[in-house]
Structure formats: structure tokens, C-alpha cells
Design a protein around this motif. Structure first.
Motif, PDB file in Angstrom:
ATOM      1  N   TRP A  22     -20.765 -68.981  33.634  1.00  0.00           N
ATOM      2  CA  TRP A  22     -20.655 -67.527  33.656  1.00  0.00           C
ATOM      3  C   TRP A  22     -19.806 -67.021  34.819  1.00  0.00           C
ATOM      4  O   TRP A  22     -19.573 -65.822  34.949  1.00  0.00           O
ATOM      5  CB  TRP A  22     -22.052 -66.901  33.715  1.00  0.00           C
ATOM      6  N   THR A  23     -19.304 -67.890  35.678  1.00  0.00           N
ATOM      7  CA  THR A  23     -18.518 -67.482  36.843  1.00  0.00           C
ATOM      8  C   THR A  23     -17.318 -66.629  36.429  1.00  0.00           C
ATOM      9  O   THR A  23     -17.059 -65.589  37.037  1.00  0.00           O
ATOM     10  CB  THR A  23     -18.067 -68.711  37.646  1.00  0.00           C
ATOM     11  N   ALA A  24     -16.582 -67.034  35.425  1.00  0.00           N
ATOM     12  CA  ALA A  24     -15.408 -66.263  34.981  1.00  0.00           C
ATOM     13  C   ALA A  24     -15.827 -64.885  34.468  1.00  0.00           C
ATOM     14  O   ALA A  24     -15.149 -63.891  34.727  1.00  0.00           O
ATOM     15  CB  ALA A  24     -14.640 -67.026  33.908  1.00  0.00           C
ATOM     16  N   TRP A  25     -16.934 -64.817  33.744  1.00  0.00           N
ATOM     17  CA  TRP A  25     -17.434 -63.543  33.211  1.00  0.00           C
ATOM     18  C   TRP A  25     -17.750 -62.566  34.340  1.00  0.00           C
ATOM     19  O   TRP A  25     -17.585 -61.367  34.212  1.00  0.00           O
ATOM     20  CB  TRP A  25     -18.671 -63.819  32.365  1.00  0.00           C
ATOM     21  N   PHE A  26     -18.219 -63.119  35.477  1.00  0.00           N
ATOM     22  CA  PHE A  26     -18.552 -62.293  36.637  1.00  0.00           C
ATOM     23  C   PHE A  26     -17.453 -62.342  37.694  1.00  0.00           C
ATOM     24  O   PHE A  26     -17.711 -62.329  38.894  1.00  0.00           O
ATOM     25  CB  PHE A  26     -19.906 -62.693  37.212  1.00  0.00           C
ATOM     26  N   GLU A  27     -16.214 -62.398  37.242  1.00  0.00           N
ATOM     27  CA  GLU A  27     -15.022 -62.259  38.075  1.00  0.00           C
ATOM     28  C   GLU A  27     -14.969 -63.237  39.247  1.00  0.00           C
ATOM     29  O   GLU A  27     -14.564 -62.889  40.352  1.00  0.00           O
ATOM     30  CB  GLU A  27     -14.897 -60.809  38.563  1.00  0.00           C
ATOM     31  N   GLY A  28     -15.421 -64.473  39.015  1.00  0.00           N
ATOM     32  CA  GLY A  28     -15.319 -65.514  40.028  1.00  0.00           C
ATOM     33  C   GLY A  28     -16.368 -65.461  41.119  1.00  0.00           C
ATOM     34  O   GLY A  28     -16.286 -66.223  42.084  1.00  0.00           O
ATOM     35  N   LEU A  29     -17.360 -64.593  40.990  1.00  0.00           N
ATOM     36  CA  LEU A  29     -18.419 -64.551  41.995  1.00  0.00           C
ATOM     37  C   LEU A  29     -19.260 -65.818  41.926  1.00  0.00           C
ATOM     38  O   LEU A  29     -19.323 -66.481  40.891  1.00  0.00           O
ATOM     39  CB  LEU A  29     -19.307 -63.322  41.788  1.00  0.00           C
ATOM     40  N   GLU A  30     -19.904 -66.151  43.027  1.00  0.00           N
ATOM     41  CA  GLU A  30     -20.750 -67.343  43.080  1.00  0.00           C
ATOM     42  C   GLU A  30     -22.037 -67.089  42.304  1.00  0.00           C
ATOM     43  O   GLU A  30     -22.645 -66.017  42.416  1.00  0.00           O
ATOM     44  CB  GLU A  30     -21.084 -67.678  44.530  1.00  0.00           C
ATOM     45  N   ILE A  31     -22.445 -68.077  41.524  1.00  0.00           N
ATOM     46  CA  ILE A  31     -23.681 -67.976  40.753  1.00  0.00           C
ATOM     47  C   ILE A  31     -24.592 -69.122  41.170  1.00  0.00           C
ATOM     48  O   ILE A  31     -24.222 -70.288  41.062  1.00  0.00           O
ATOM     49  CB  ILE A  31     -23.406 -68.039  39.243  1.00  0.00           C
ATOM     50  N   THR A  32     -25.768 -68.762  41.674  1.00  0.00           N
ATOM     51  CA  THR A  32     -26.769 -69.755  42.046  1.00  0.00           C
ATOM     52  C   THR A  32     -28.083 -69.377  41.383  1.00  0.00           C
ATOM     53  O   THR A  32     -28.336 -68.202  41.102  1.00  0.00           O
ATOM     54  CB  THR A  32     -26.957 -69.836  43.575  1.00  0.00           C
TER      55      THR A  32
END
Length: 86
Positions: A22-32
Motif C-alpha cells: 500500500w506504500t504507493a497508494w499512500f504516496e510513498g509514506l512509510e507503513i508499519t
């Protein structure tokens, strides 16, 4: 308001688990993720972009737990801000 300020960092916490896809969907933000929540964090260029991210959370039907602005230096100025080293 000056357009030269660096992007503010934000931490968006939601119920449920999202993986790195989902990183691309959230504009490259970090997902943890932990066992029950996902944290989406990183720099957000402006308030319009933040609202766009929150709309994406809603589009996925995720339950929003919290949104915190991350403070790069100095003490946090409110209970909704967290201090980060940077």
C-alpha cells in the motif's frame, strides 16, 4: 504563509493491518503494523495532501484511530504532536 517551509511529518494510525504493497497508494509514506493497527507516517507537503491521505483511509473503509503532526525539533506544542529526532 510562506511556501518555503519544509513538509510537516504526520503519523496516521488506523485499525487493521496494511502491508507494504500500500506504500504507493499512500504516496510513498512509510507503513508499519503491529498486531492490530497500521501506522502510515512521513512528510506531507501541505494540508490539502493530508486531507487527500485521510480520504484514502476513508475510501479503504479503515477506522481512523489518530492523526498526529510530528515535530522535528523542540518540545511538542500540543497533545496531538509528537517529537521526532531530525
Amino acid at each position: 504563509m510562506s511556501g518555503t517551509a519544509p513538509p510537516a511529518g504526520y503519523e496516521i494510525r488506523v485499525e487493521g493491518i496494511l502491508d507494504q504493497r500500500w506504500t504507493a497508494w499512500f504516496e510513498g509514506l512509510e507503513i508499519t503494523s503491529d498486531h492490530s493497527q497500521t501506522v502510515i507516517s512521513g512528510p506531507v507537503v501541505d494540508q490539502a495532501a493530508l486531507h487527500g491521505l485521510l480520504n484514502r483511509v476513508a475510501d479503504l473503509g479503515l477506522v481512523l484511530v489518530s492523526v498526529c503532526r510530528l515535530v522535528a525539533s523542540g518540545p511538542a506544542t500540543s497533545s496531538s504532536e509528537k517529537r521526532i529526532n531530525g
